[in-house]
Write a protein that holds these residues in place. Structure first.
Motif, PDB file in Angstrom:
ATOM      1  N   LEU A 142      83.746 -17.007  -8.307  1.00  0.00           N
ATOM      2  CA  LEU A 142      82.510 -17.057  -7.535  1.00  0.00           C
ATOM      3  C   LEU A 142      81.971 -18.478  -7.533  1.00  0.00           C
ATOM      4  N   ARG A 143      81.597 -18.944  -6.343  1.00  0.00           N
ATOM      5  CA  ARG A 143      80.911 -20.227  -6.194  1.00  0.00           C
ATOM      6  C   ARG A 143      79.607 -19.967  -5.455  1.00  0.00           C
ATOM      7  N   ILE A 144      78.510 -20.392  -6.034  1.00  0.00           N
ATOM      8  CA  ILE A 144      77.201 -20.219  -5.422  1.00  0.00           C
ATOM      9  C   ILE A 144      76.802 -21.526  -4.767  1.00  0.00           C
ATOM     10  N   ASP A 145      76.593 -21.477  -3.455  1.00  0.00           N
ATOM     11  CA  ASP A 145      76.242 -22.670  -2.707  1.00  0.00           C
ATOM     12  C   ASP A 145      74.951 -23.280  -3.241  1.00  0.00           C
ATOM     13  N   THR A 146      74.857 -24.595  -3.161  1.00  0.00           N
ATOM     14  CA  THR A 146      73.679 -25.281  -3.698  1.00  0.00           C
ATOM     15  C   THR A 146      72.385 -24.877  -2.993  1.00  0.00           C
ATOM     16  N   ALA A 147      72.502 -24.429  -1.738  1.00  0.00           N
ATOM     17  CA  ALA A 147      71.308 -24.032  -0.986  1.00  0.00           C
ATOM     18  C   ALA A 147      71.128 -22.519  -0.936  1.00  0.00           C
ATOM     19  N   ALA A 148      71.916 -21.778  -1.718  1.00  0.00           N
ATOM     20  CA  ALA A 148      71.892 -20.316  -1.617  1.00  0.00           C
ATOM     21  C   ALA A 148      70.541 -19.728  -1.974  1.00  0.00           C
ATOM     22  N   ASN A 149      69.840 -20.335  -2.899  1.00  0.00           N
ATOM     23  CA  ASN A 149      68.586 -19.757  -3.396  1.00  0.00           C
ATOM     24  C   ASN A 149      67.340 -20.303  -2.720  1.00  0.00           C
ATOM     25  N   VAL A 150      67.519 -21.128  -1.705  1.00  0.00           N
ATOM     26  CA  VAL A 150      66.346 -21.737  -1.072  1.00  0.00           C
ATOM     27  C   VAL A 150      66.235 -21.349   0.405  1.00  0.00           C
ATOM     28  N   LYS A 151      66.876 -20.253   0.790  1.00  0.00           N
ATOM     29  CA  LYS A 151      66.780 -19.804   2.175  1.00  0.00           C
ATOM     30  C   LYS A 151      65.372 -19.270   2.445  1.00  0.00           C
ATOM     31  N   THR A 152      64.877 -19.553   3.652  1.00  0.00           N
ATOM     32  CA  THR A 152      63.523 -19.167   4.015  1.00  0.00           C
ATOM     33  C   THR A 152      63.465 -17.701   4.443  1.00  0.00           C
ATOM     34  N   PRO A 153      62.268 -17.099   4.441  1.00  0.00           N
ATOM     35  CA  PRO A 153      62.129 -15.725   4.968  1.00  0.00           C
ATOM     36  C   PRO A 153      62.640 -15.599   6.400  1.00  0.00           C
ATOM     37  N   LEU A 154      62.454 -16.646   7.227  1.00  0.00           N
ATOM     38  CA  LEU A 154      62.939 -16.610   8.603  1.00  0.00           C
ATOM     39  C   LEU A 154      64.465 -16.525   8.636  1.00  0.00           C
ATOM     40  N   TYR A 155      65.119 -17.234   7.727  1.00  0.00           N
ATOM     41  CA  TYR A 155      66.577 -17.172   7.653  1.00  0.00           C
ATOM     42  C   TYR A 155      67.023 -15.736   7.403  1.00  0.00           C
ATOM     43  N   TRP A 156      66.389 -15.077   6.444  1.00  0.00           N
ATOM     44  CA  TRP A 156      66.792 -13.714   6.114  1.00  0.00           C
ATOM     45  C   TRP A 156      66.473 -12.756   7.262  1.00  0.00           C
ATOM     46  N   THR A 157      65.393 -12.962   7.949  1.00  0.00           N
ATOM     47  CA  THR A 157      65.063 -12.125   9.106  1.00  0.00           C
ATOM     48  C   THR A 157      66.158 -12.213  10.160  1.00  0.00           C
ATOM     49  N   ASN A 158      66.708 -13.408  10.358  1.00  0.00           N
ATOM     50  CA  ASN A 158      67.728 -13.606  11.380  1.00  0.00           C
ATOM     51  C   ASN A 158      69.129 -13.214  10.920  1.00  0.00           C
ATOM     52  N   GLN A 159      69.387 -13.273   9.618  1.00  0.00           N
ATOM     53  CA  GLN A 159      70.753 -13.122   9.135  1.00  0.00           C
ATOM     54  C   GLN A 159      71.054 -11.771   8.487  1.00  0.00           C
ATOM     55  N   ARG A 160      70.081 -11.084   7.955  1.00  0.00           N
ATOM     56  CA  ARG A 160      70.401  -9.838   7.256  1.00  0.00           C
ATOM     57  C   ARG A 160      70.889  -8.791   8.240  1.00  0.00           C
ATOM     58  N   PRO A 161      72.024  -8.154   7.965  1.00  0.00           N
ATOM     59  CA  PRO A 161      72.575  -7.165   8.892  1.00  0.00           C
ATOM     60  C   PRO A 161      71.921  -5.793   8.783  1.00  0.00           C
ATOM     61  N   VAL A 162      71.235  -5.525   7.676  1.00  0.00           N
ATOM     62  CA  VAL A 162      70.578  -4.237   7.473  1.00  0.00           C
ATOM     63  C   VAL A 162      69.075  -4.484   7.390  1.00  0.00           C
ATOM     64  N   PRO A 163      68.287  -3.927   8.299  1.00  0.00           N
ATOM     65  CA  PRO A 163      66.848  -4.220   8.289  1.00  0.00           C
ATOM     66  C   PRO A 163      66.161  -3.654   7.060  1.00  0.00           C
ATOM     67  N   LEU A 164      65.087  -4.298   6.644  1.00  0.00           N
ATOM     68  CA  LEU A 164      64.283  -3.788   5.547  1.00  0.00           C
ATOM     69  C   LEU A 164      63.474  -2.587   6.024  1.00  0.00           C
ATOM     70  N   THR A 165      63.187  -1.686   5.096  1.00  0.00           N
ATOM     71  CA  THR A 165      62.287  -0.591   5.413  1.00  0.00           C
ATOM     72  C   THR A 165      60.853  -1.116   5.413  1.00  0.00           C
ATOM     73  N   ARG A 166      59.915  -0.262   5.819  1.00  0.00           N
ATOM     74  CA  ARG A 166      58.514  -0.685   5.823  1.00  0.00           C
ATOM     75  C   ARG A 166      58.055  -1.091   4.432  1.00  0.00           C
ATOM     76  N   ASP A 167      58.367  -0.224   3.430  1.00  0.00           N
ATOM     77  CA  ASP A 167      57.947  -0.533   2.059  1.00  0.00           C
ATOM     78  C   ASP A 167      58.592  -1.817   1.560  1.00  0.00           C
ATOM     79  N   GLU A 168      59.866  -1.999   1.892  1.00  0.00           N
ATOM     80  CA  GLU A 168      60.569  -3.196   1.444  1.00  0.00           C
ATOM     81  C   GLU A 168      60.008  -4.440   2.117  1.00  0.00           C
ATOM     82  N   SER A 169      59.648  -4.326   3.398  1.00  0.00           N
ATOM     83  CA  SER A 169      59.069  -5.467   4.114  1.00  0.00           C
ATOM     84  C   SER A 169      57.717  -5.861   3.522  1.00  0.00           C
TER      85      SER A 169
END
Length: 829
Positions: free
Chosen positions: A373-400
Motif C-alpha cells: 500500500l502506498r498512500i498519496d501525499t495529498a490523500a488526506n487533504v481532499k476537499t469536501p467538494l472533491y468528495w462530492t464529485n468523486q464518491r461513487p456512492v452518495p451519502l445518506t441524509r444522516d451521513e451528509s
C-alpha cells in the motif's frame, strides 16, 4: 483565410470532443414492492467493468457520457432488471422497483436410506470440482476500489448520556447518531499467487475509530474460492468456505429452488452447518448452473454460533458480475454488523465497490517490491467538494449532516486559538494518569514533546541500592521533513549504597522510509546482569518487599555507545554498535521487607554463588574491568511487506521466517579494554503461522557459539529470557517459563528452541458453558542445551482471553524434574 478556417475547424473539433467527454449523472432510488428502499444494490453497465451501488437509503448515482447503455440492477433475493438508458446531454433520474425473486422448487433426488437432498449435493460437488479453476482463472488484474465505512449508535443507557457524553460523541437527545465515517479511493493490482499492490488516492476518516476497521482493499477482499475465509479482527480463526475442498465435512446443503436470470439458471442453496459451533457460515449461496460458479453470496456469522469478537452478528454479501466473456469478478462486497457493549447498541457497515477491471497485465519486472500500500501525499487533504464529485456512492441524509457537522468542527479545531487552548488543556498535569501512564507535554508549533515517565516507575527498592529514585524524562523533536531526534536523560540514586548514576540515551531518525537511525548513549547506570531482561524495577520492587525474592542482580557500568541501523534493501536490515564500558560488581546493602517469611531469605547479588550463600555474600563474580565491544547484525525478512505513508514506511509481518545473523567482538588492548572474545549466533523466528482452522503457531530457533573466549566476563555471556516468580511475559515466543535468569547463561555453544500453538478456541468451543468464555487454548515447549547444562526442557498448557493468560507447566534438566507450577500474565510487563 485558410488559417482562419483551420482555427475554426480546430475549435469546433475541440468543442465536440469536450461535449462527447462530458459526464452526466444518472441517479435514482431503488425500492422493493412495499416501496421500502433496498440498500447496496449492484448497478453496472452490461458488458463493461463500470458500476456502483445504492446507499443505505436506496439512492444511487452513476456518471456517464452521452450514449445508450444497458443498466443492470441486481441484488440478492430480487429479480435482476435491465434498463436501456439513453443519456443525451443532461442528467437523468431513473427509479427502480425490484420484484422479489421466486425460486421455483425442482424435483429433488433423495437417497432412500437417509432422505438427504442429493440434488444440492450434486450441484455443490460440481462447484467444488471447479473451485481450483476459478481460483486461478485470472493471473493478474487491476481495478479501482472505493471503500466506505459507517458506524452508528442506535441506543445507549440514559444514565451514561449525561455529563456531555452525547456532545462528545455527536449524538442526538435519544443517544443516537453517526459515530464514525470513512471513505477511501484507490487503485488495486493483484497477480497470482499472492502479490498485491495498492495506491490510495484519497481517504477521509471522521469520528471515533471502531475496534476493527478496513482501510485498504486487501482488508476487505473476500475470495470464497479459497478454502478458508478470514474476517479480519473478528476471530483468530478462519471460517470454512461453503465451496471449500472439504466443505462436505462441515456443511449440509438444501436446494431451495431455481430462477432464470439473463438466460442462465441460478440455483439458491441453503447452508446448514453439520455442527452448531463449527467455524462455518449460515445463509445462502447462489450458483450459475452449467458454469458452476458463484453468482452471489448472502452469508451470516453470529457471536452465539461463531464466538465473534467485538460484534454480535456479521452479514457478508458479495455480487459477482461477468466482466468479459466467461470471466466473472466481484462488483461489490458488503459487511454489515451489529453489537451491544455495556448497553451501547451499535450497527454499521463497510462496502467495497470494484470498477474498471483490467486483465492480463504486462507487469514490469520489479513492480511488486513488497509495498502492498502506498498512500498519496495529498490523500488526506481532499476537499469536501472533491468528495462530492468523486464518491461513487452518495451519502445518506444522516451521513451528509454528520459530514458537514464534522467538517465544521474540523475547521474550528484547525484554528490557532483552538489549537492553543487544546494544547494548554492537554499539557495540564493530571495526578492519576501520571501515576500509571506518565505525562506528555507538547509544543505543537515547535513540534517538541516532553514525556515524564510514570510516577510508579520513579521510586524503587532493591537489595543492592535500597530505596531509590530513578527520574527519567524524554524530549523529542520532529522536523518538517519528518526527521526527528529523541534525548532521554536519567538520574538514579540509591540510599543504601549512596551511588549516584546519570546518563543520557539518544537517537536520531534520518530516514523513516528505510528505518535509518543513529544511536548515542553515554553516562553511568546500574544495570541488570542479564541484558536479555528479567523483571522491571516495579515488579522487582514488589517481589523484593512482599515476598523477599530479590530476583534481579545488578552491576554498575560507566559507558558510551554509538550505533547505526538501516534497511539497505527491503527486508535486509543492518545494525552496528560500538560500545565502551567500565564495569564494577555490586553487592547487597539493604534487607527490608514487609512480610517476614521465616522460610525464605534474600539471595546473594552474585547469581553464581552457592544457593546457601548469605545475602551479604561478597564473593567475586568478576573483577572491575573495561570492555570495548563491537556488535554487528543483519536481519533478513523474506518477502517483507510494507506500507508507504507520506511520513515513512510501516513494516509488516512477513509470511516467511525472519533470519538474524549476529557477530559480537570483544576488542582487547584498545582504550584499556580487557575483553577478548568472538561470539556469533543465528536466529530464525516466525510468529502467528496460520494452520487452517486449528489456530496459529509461533517458533524461534537459535544457535550460537564463542569462537574465541580468551577473556570473557559474566556480562558478556549470552543470556536467555528466563523467568522466576509467578508472573511472566509471554509476548516473546523465545522466552522460558521456569528457566532461572542467570544460572544457565552461556559461555559456550548453545542451541535453544521454542514452539507455541494457539488453538484459538477450537477445542474448548466443544464444551457447553465453557464455550461462552471464548477462551483460547495454548500448548508449547521450550528447549535449551549447552555444554554445562545439557537438555533443559519445558512443556506447558494454558488458556488465554484477551490480555489475561494462565499457564501450567513443568520443566526438566535431562530426565530429572526441575520446576513446575502456574504462571500468570495480565497485560502488565
Amino acid at each position: 483565410m485558410k488559417i482562419r478556417l483551420l482555427l475554426l475547424y480546430l475549435f469546433l473539433t475541440a468543442f465536440i470532443i469536450k461535449a462527447e467527454a462530458q459526464q452526466f449523472v444518472l441517479s435514482g432510488r431503488i425500492v422493493n414492492e412495499q416501496n421500502k428502499p433496498v440498500s447496496f444494490v449492484s448497478i453496472y453497465i452490461r458488458n463493461s467493468t463500470y458500476g456502483t451501488t445504492t446507499n443505505d437509503e436506496g439512492n444511487y448515482t452513476l456518471k456517464l457520457e452521452a450514449g445508450t447503455y444497458k443498466i443492470v440492477y441486481r441484488f440478492v433475493g430480487f429479480k435482476e432488471q435491465t434498463q436501456t438508458v439513453t443519456i443525451a446531454g443532461q442528467d437523468q433520474r431513473l427509479n427502480i422497483k425490484l420484484e422479489k425473486e421466486i425460486y421455483q422448487p425442482r424435483a429433488i433426488d433423495r437417497q432412500a436410506r437417509n432422505g438427504r437432498d442429493t440434488s444440492a449435493m450434486n450441484i455443490m460437488q460440481k462447484v467444488i470440482d471447479k473451485r481450483q479453476y476459478y481460483l486461478n482463472e485470472v493471473n493478474s488484474y487491476s481495478c479501482s476500489v472505493y471503500i466506505k465505512g459507517v458506524q452508528k449508535l442506535i441506543d445507549a443507557p440514559n444514565a451514561l448520556m449525561r455529563g456531555g457524553v452525547a456532545n462528545v460523541l455527536s449524538l442526538d437527545s435519544n443517544g443516537k447518531g453517526v459515530l464514525y465515517q470513512s471513505e477511501m479511493l484507490s487503485t488495486f493490482t493483484s497477480a497470482r499467487p499472492n502479490k498485491i499492490k495498492e495506491e490510495t488516492i484519497a481517504q477521509r476518516m471522521a469520528g471515533i475509530t471502531p475496534s476493527f476497521s478496513y482501510s485498504k482493499a486487501s482488508d476487505l477482499s473476500a475470495n470464497f474460492y479459497d478454502n478458508i475465509f478470514a474476517v479480519q479482527g473478528l476471530s483468530s480463526r478462519g471460517f470454512v468456505s461453503p465451496i471449500a475442498s472439504n466443505a462436505f465435512s462441515y456443511y449440509r446443503y438444501k436446494l431451495v429452488g431455481t430462477a432464470v436470470s439473463n438466460g442462465k439458471n441460478i440455483d439458491k442453496i441453503e447452508l446448514i452447518p453439520k455442527h452448531a459451533h463449527d467455524p462455518v457460515f449460515r445463509g445462502h449461496i447462489y450458483i450459475v448452473e452449467g458454469d458452476w460458479r458463484l453468482y452471489s453470496v448472502d452469508l451470516v456469522l453470529t457471536d452465539e454460533a461463531n464466538f465473534l469478537n467485538l460484534v454480535d452478528t456479521m452479514r457478508i454479501s458479495q455480487q459477482y458480475v461477468p466482466i468479459r466473456d466467461s470471466t466473472w469478478m466481484p462488483s461489490s462486497i458488503e459487511y454489515d454488523y451489529s453489537g451491544n457493549v455495556f448497553g451501547f447498541k451499535f450497527e454499521g457497515y463497510y462496502i467495497g465497490l470494484y470498477n474498471n477491471y483490467k486483465f492480463d497485465l504486462k507487469i514490469p519486472d520489479g513492480y511488486f517490491t513488497g509495498e502492498i500500500l502506498r498512500i498519496d501525499t495529498a490523500a488526506n487533504v481532499k476537499t469536501p467538494l472533491y468528495w462530492t464529485n468523486q464518491r461513487p456512492v452518495p451519502l445518506t441524509r444522516d451521513e451528509s449532516v454528520d459530514a458537514r457537522k464534522r467538517d465544521s468542527i474540523v475547521a474550528i479545531q484547525s484554528t490557532q486559538a483552538y489549537q492553543d487552548s487544546l494544547q494548554r488543556s492537554n499539557n495540564h498535569l493530571s495526578p492519576l494518569p501520571y501515576l500509571v501512564t506518565g505525562h506528555t507535554i507538547i509544543n505543537r508549533a515547535a513540534k517538541d514533546t516532553l514525556y515524564l515517565y510514570p510516577f510508579l516507575q520513579t521510586f524503587f527498592y532493591n537489595t543492592v541500592e535500597g530505596w531509590g529514585v530513578n527520574a527519567r524524562v524524554r524530549y523529542s523533536k520532529l522536523f518538517d521533513d519528518y526527521r526527528s531526534y529523541s534525548v532521554s536523560p536519567s538520574i538514579r540514586y540509591g540510599t543504601a549504597n549512596k551511588l549516584l548514576s546519570a546518563n543520557v540515551r539518544s537517537s536520531y531518525t534520518y530516514d523513516l522510509f528505510n528505518a535509518g537511525m543513529f544511536f548515542f548513549d553515554a553516562g553511568s547506570d546500574v544495570l541488570d546482569l542479564n541484558n536479555a531482561g528479567t523483571r522491571s524495577l516495579y515488579f522487582n520492587t514488589l517481589s523484593t518487599l512482599l515476598s523477599e525474592r530479590n530476583f534481579v542482580k545488578y552491576y554498575r557500568s560507566v559507558f558510551g555507545n554509538f550505533g547505526w541501523q538501516r534497511e539497505v534493501s527491503n527486508g535486509i536490515r543492518f545494525n552496528v554498535n560500538l560500545g565502551y564500558s567500565d564495569r564494577t560488581q555490586l553487592f547487597n546493602n539493604s534487607y527490608n521487607h514487609i512480610f517476614d517469611n521465616k522460610n525464605r531469605e534474600f539471595t546473594s547479588n552474585n547469581p553464581l554463588a552457592p544457593e546457601n550463600a548469605p545475602a551479604d555474600d561478597r564473593s567475586i563474580l568478576f573483577p572491575q574491568h573495561q570492555a570495548l565491544t563491537l556488535n554487528a547484525s543483519v536481519r533478513f525478512t523474506f518477502a517483507q511487506p510494507f506500507i508507504t505513508r507520506p511520513t515513512g514506511r510501516i513494516f509488516l509481518q512477513s509470511a516467511y521466517p525472519v533470519l538474524t545473523v549476529n557477530y559480537r567482538k570483544g576488542i582487547s588492548g584498545v582504550l584499556g579494554s580487557d575483553v577478548n572474545y568472538d561470539f556469533t549466533s543465528v536466529t530464525v523466528t516466525q510468529d502467528r503461522i496460520r494452520l487452517g482452522l486449528t489456530g496459529y503457531s509461533s517458533f524461534k530457533l537459535a544457535a550460537g557459539t564463542f569462537l574465541n573466549k580468551k577473556t570473557l566476563y559474566f556480562p558478556d555471556f549470552y543470556h536467555f529470557i528466563g523467568n522466576q516468580g509467578t508472573t511472566f511475559d509471554p509476548t516473546d515466543v523465545g522466552s522460558f517459563h521456569f528457566l532461572p535468569f542467570y544460572r544457565f547463561s552461556a559461555n559456550s555453544s548453545f542451541v535453544e528452541a521454542h514452539y507455541q500453538h494457539n488453538f484459538s478456541g477450537s477445542i474448548l468451543r466443544r464444551i457447553p458453558f465453557v464455550r461462552r468464555l471464548k477462551l483460547e487454548e495454548i500448548v508449547g515447549a521450550n528447549y535449551l542445551t549447552m555444554r554445562n547444562n545439557p537438555n533443559y526442557s519445558e512443556f506447558y498448557v494454558g488458556i488465554q482471553r484477551l490480555i489475561f493468560r494462565v499457564d501450567y507447566g513443568i520443566s526438566f534438566t535431562g530426565n530429572q524434574r526441575y520446576i513446575q507450577g502456574i504462571r500468570l500474565f495480565y497485560g502488565i510487563r
